[in-house]
Structure formats: C-alpha cells, structure tokens
Design an enzyme around this catalytic site. Structure first.
Site, mmCIF file in Angstrom:
data_model
loop_
_atom_site.group_PDB
_atom_site.id
_atom_site.type_symbol
_atom_site.label_atom_id
_atom_site.label_comp_id
_atom_site.label_asym_id
_atom_site.label_seq_id
_atom_site.Cartn_x
_atom_site.Cartn_y
_atom_site.Cartn_z
ATOM 1 N N LYS A 181 0.860 -1.276 -0.080
ATOM 2 C CA LYS A 181 0.010 -0.010 -0.116
ATOM 3 C C LYS A 181 0.963 1.348 -0.106
ATOM 4 C CE LYS A 181 -4.094 2.328 2.049
ATOM 5 N NZ LYS A 181 -4.530 2.494 0.758
ATOM 6 N N LYS A 201 9.087 -1.999 3.198
ATOM 7 C CA LYS A 201 9.189 -1.462 4.536
ATOM 8 C C LYS A 201 8.135 -1.677 5.430
ATOM 9 C CE LYS A 201 13.479 0.656 3.680
ATOM 10 N NZ LYS A 201 14.682 0.663 4.454
ATOM 11 N N SER A 243 13.521 9.768 6.143
ATOM 12 C CA SER A 243 12.799 10.663 5.190
ATOM 13 C C SER A 243 12.456 9.895 3.795
ATOM 14 C CB SER A 243 13.813 11.910 4.725
ATOM 15 O OG SER A 243 14.791 11.433 4.270
ATOM 16 N N GLN A 266 6.947 6.531 6.000
ATOM 17 C CA GLN A 266 5.472 6.264 5.524
ATOM 18 C C GLN A 266 4.925 4.739 6.062
ATOM 19 O OE1 GLN A 266 4.117 6.874 1.542
ATOM 20 N NE2 GLN A 266 5.865 8.242 0.914
ATOM 21 N N LYS A 296 5.117 -3.778 -17.405
ATOM 22 C CA LYS A 296 4.357 -2.894 -17.191
ATOM 23 C C LYS A 296 4.186 -2.458 -15.580
ATOM 24 C CE LYS A 296 3.217 -3.218 -21.664
ATOM 25 N NZ LYS A 296 4.212 -2.130 -22.440
ATOM 26 N N ASN A 338 8.337 3.456 -5.317
ATOM 27 C CA ASN A 338 8.095 4.978 -4.976
ATOM 28 C C ASN A 338 9.150 5.960 -5.791
ATOM 29 O OD1 ASN A 338 6.010 4.517 -3.445
ATOM 30 N ND2 ASN A 338 7.283 4.441 -1.587
#
Lengths: 281, 281
Positions: A15, A20, A45, A50, A239, A273
């Site tokens: 998600k 992590k 950071s 997150q 993809k 990310n």
C-alpha cells in the site's frame, strides 16, 4: 532474456509502495500494549517513514516521524496521509538522532530503525517466506542491499524454509559498502553515494551484518547504466513501476546470465516510489 | 478518492500489453483448419498488429501485417518479435486496404479487423466475463471507446452474465464520435483527433455500433487534462503502467464521482503500451 526461470515478488504493490511495510508492522506488533500506548518514533525521510506511519495508523498507535526541515514536500505529504506526526529538525544526522532521542524520552515512544533492528529484519523476512511458499523450488533469491534489513531477513527465511535456496544481493558499484564488508569481514562505509538508487545510499548495521555475513552467498555489483537499463526493461515488459533501487538485483542477473542459466530465480522487487516526472530514461 | 468500490481488470498485463490479444486469439481460433493454413492478414500499426502476430504465432498460423512504410520502428519491432510478416505500403487508408486485399486474394489469408468483426468482439468480451466471475456484484463496468470493439464485447458480456450491471464508455472530448453516434442514432465520425489517447483515434463500425446502441448505457466525455491526471494517479498510486487511452474511463469516474458514489465499479484497463521516454507528465 536471462535463460532462466525468473519470478518476481512485487513489493512495489504494498500500500505505501515498498517492502518496508513488513518491518514496520512487525516491529509495532512486537511491542507490548503499554509500549504501543506511548507511540513509536523513527527518523527517516524515505519509505520507512511512510511505512511506520501507515502501520501505526492501522494499529491505532501514535507515530512520531523526525524529518529534516528541508525534506521534500511530497515525502512530508506521504507521512501526513497516514496521520504520522512530523517533527522537523536540522538536516544533519546528529540533529535527527538527538530529536528522535528527545521524543523517546519525553513521550516514552519506542524507537524503530529502518534496517538495523531484529523485529524489522524478521518482518522483512516475510516477503521471502511468501515467495518460497509459492515457489518452493527456487535455487536463489536476490534482493537489493542498502541498509541490509531486507537481505538479512531474506537470508534468514531462505536458510530456514529452504534446503537449497541461495541468497544473493545486488548493490550499486557506487555504494558497494556491503560487498567490501563481506570481503573485509567488518562493516565498511562509503565515502560518497553517487548512485541513482537512492534507497541504497546507506550502510549496514551491527544487527544485520552478522546475519548477512553468515547467510548471504555473495553480492553482485552493478554499474549505474545497468541499473537504469534493468529498470526500463521491467517498466516496458512487465508494465509495472519500480524505483531505481528496486532494479538493482535484476540488473545483477542480467549482468551474470551464465551464472543463473537454467536456474529458478526469485527477485524481490523492493518498491515503486519514484517521481514519475523525473525519470532516468 | 471516488467514494466508490472500484476494481480494475488489468489488460495492460497481457503479454503483448493490451486487451487486443483476446479478440485476435478468438478470431483465429474461430477459423477452420483449412483457413488457418492459409494465414491471417490485418492492417494495423498499433496494438492489434502485435496481438495478431502473437496469437498467430501461438497457434502456428502465418500472420501478414500491413503497415505504412513510415510506421515507427518500435512498432515494427514488436510485430517482428512475434514472427509477424510485415508488408509495407504507402501511408494512406486506401493503400492499407488495397494491400491487405491483395494478400487476401494472393494467399487466401483471412482478414482480421481490430474492432469491427464479430469474433473479435466476442473475444474482447472475455475480459468482462472474467471480471464478473471475480466480482459478480458489479453495478457498472467502464471501458474506453475507440473503434468500439471492446465496449461492444463488454456490453454483451454484462447483459448476458449479470442482471444489473450497467456498461458505460469513456471517450475523449476531442474524439467523441461514439457519444455523438448514440445521440444521432447513426455512426458519426471525427473531423480531427487531437487527443493524447492514441488508441482511440478511430471510429465505430457497422458490426459493433448496433450492439453499443442497444446495450451501452451512456458515454462520458473527458478533457485531455483529465486523461493525463487520471493516468498519473494510476501510475503513482497503483504502480502500474497504463497508456493514455486506458486512463479515459477512470477519468470519467473521477469527473462524475456523485454518479458512482457507493457503487461497485469495474474498470477495464485496456493496455499499457506507452513510450516511457515520452510521457505527458
């Protein structure tokens, strides 16, 4: 393309976009109720900030995230999305540590380390456990090596749940501290981090290095252009969106095809990310 | 984000990167052995060319692909990867048709149309069938509308396999021929195609329009910037690569949140063939 049977464990689909989440969730789940009531604190950071925020939110625990005041707004927003409380500090390692320590003392919050903590390492190991449950015949699992938390967890899982599965790390030549650490037998550091693999600009720690030393079979180093090429192949053929750090183990396989020929190869895709407005290709 | 329960059918994960594989495969599977021995021919410079080449290769059938001589090398390479035989022609619709007709006559090859052929439409319907098998309670399925082959197949599937599932199309405002066709009751065309959704720069046909007219509930038109925004959200949040055409139905949902509120919404993500070196964001 490789001459091998290659499968991918897609942690970019977590998600918050990276493996992590596993370490953060397990670390919080390992706390007592009393400890959970006092909250958790980390200084990061990156993806771990997150992950801690989201895991804490899910478990109804307060998360204090120490971030340098000049951290990108997009990363601050990521933490805020998951209700993490950001505490800003100066942009030095010392300031980050002392600020985190202050919160630990003031609030009684438990400190969570992104890679060098047993519960985080055990949490990370669940990616390889799941991969081996689906593909028990794997000859080798590869992961990127940054702080060492993912490969240490993966190595524990592979040695415990498989009788034959090797574990190999992929590391940028420009931040090859883990490779050199295995050669010297001690934790080595990097003088610089000129690698596009931003998630790997860090060092091993005293909790994960002994595991790596004992259970990781080898580390393959790759050049920057090899990382970018591997990343582009995965984007175009599969993809899916992965970040540069995540492409490193696949780059290692492409670089050493002969070594992996006819083998069953598992690659842990660590995360996705990446700023889609600022790509290396 | 939408206030609805949204699921996605990821046709970008088809081997050649788009739902077109379904129609191409079904069309070839519908041929007699004798017809298969004579091969298939299509004129396409897009995803359908690759789909026909790959489906034909899998079924051991010869594929002749008529392409304009100025087609991008990357598209020619895609066809060659799957052993399609490229026949070049001038870059006009007339030349494409006459060249395909010549091969049809000379080789006895069966012509396959990308969107306006029953077997192709039926093949396309399998995406919605699979989606409804997994999520039988869907209130609505959305697809993009280009040549009309996907939405026609989807509408047949939804009306046949669900008692309540609506079908809605997403279409660029800059190529809104299907929207206007439903208003006028006749096949309308576009004077221009100034849309980033390159897969939708085409018109409905006489095989699919009657199905669309009868079974599609409505078509929602979206602006160019809405397509790009929807595409970026899917890239960033879902970590998957989709092409601009593919983002159109999600853009339609984002534009009409009230209409979809609290509903179970299925979106067919049509494909992911996009030049990662040339992105709109």
């Amino acid at each position: 393309m490789v001459g091998a049977d290659v499968v991918f464990k897609c942690e970019n689909f977590q998600k918050m976009g990276a493996f992590k989440m596993r370490g953060a969730a397990n670390a919080i789940l390992s706390l007592s109720n009393e400890e959970r009531n006092r909250g958790v604190v980390t200084h990061s950071s990156g993806n771990f900030a997150q992950a801690v925020s989201l895991a804490a939110q899910k478990l109804d625990v307060k998360a204090y995230i120490v971030m340098p005041e000049n951290a990108p707004q997009v990363k601050k927003n990521g933490v805020k999305t998951y209700n993490g409380e950001i505490i800003e500090c100066e942009s030095t390692p010392q300031a980050r540590e002392s600020t985190a320590n202050k919160i630990k003392e003031q609030k009684g919050a438990s400190f969570l380390h992104p890679s060098n903590q047993d519960e985080v390492i055990y949490g990370n190991s669940t990616a390889a456990i799941e991969l081996l449950e689906e593909c028990p015949e794997l000859d080798v699992i590869l992961t990127p090596v940054g702080g060492g938390g993912l490969i240490a967890g993966t190595a524990l899982a592979a040695k415990y749940f498989s009788t034959k599965c090797q574990v190999i790390g992929g590391e940028p030549m420009e931040a090859d501290d883990a490779y050199r650490s295995l050669v010297s037998g001690e934790i080595e550091t990097n003088d610089s981090f000129h690698t596009i693999a931003d998630g790997l600009r860090t060092h091993l720690g005293d909790r994960n290095f002994p595991i790596i030393k004992k259970h990781v079979d080898k580390i393959i180093r790759v050049e920057e252009h090899e990382i970018v090429e591997a990343m582009q192949i995965i984007w175009e053929r599969m993809k899916i969106i992965i970040e540069p750090s995540c492409a490193v183990p696949f780059a290692a396989v492409l670089k050493n095809k002969e070594e992996f020929k006819n083998k069953k190869v598992g690659i842990i895709l660590s995360g996705g990310n990446v700023d889609v407005k600022n790509l290396p290709f």
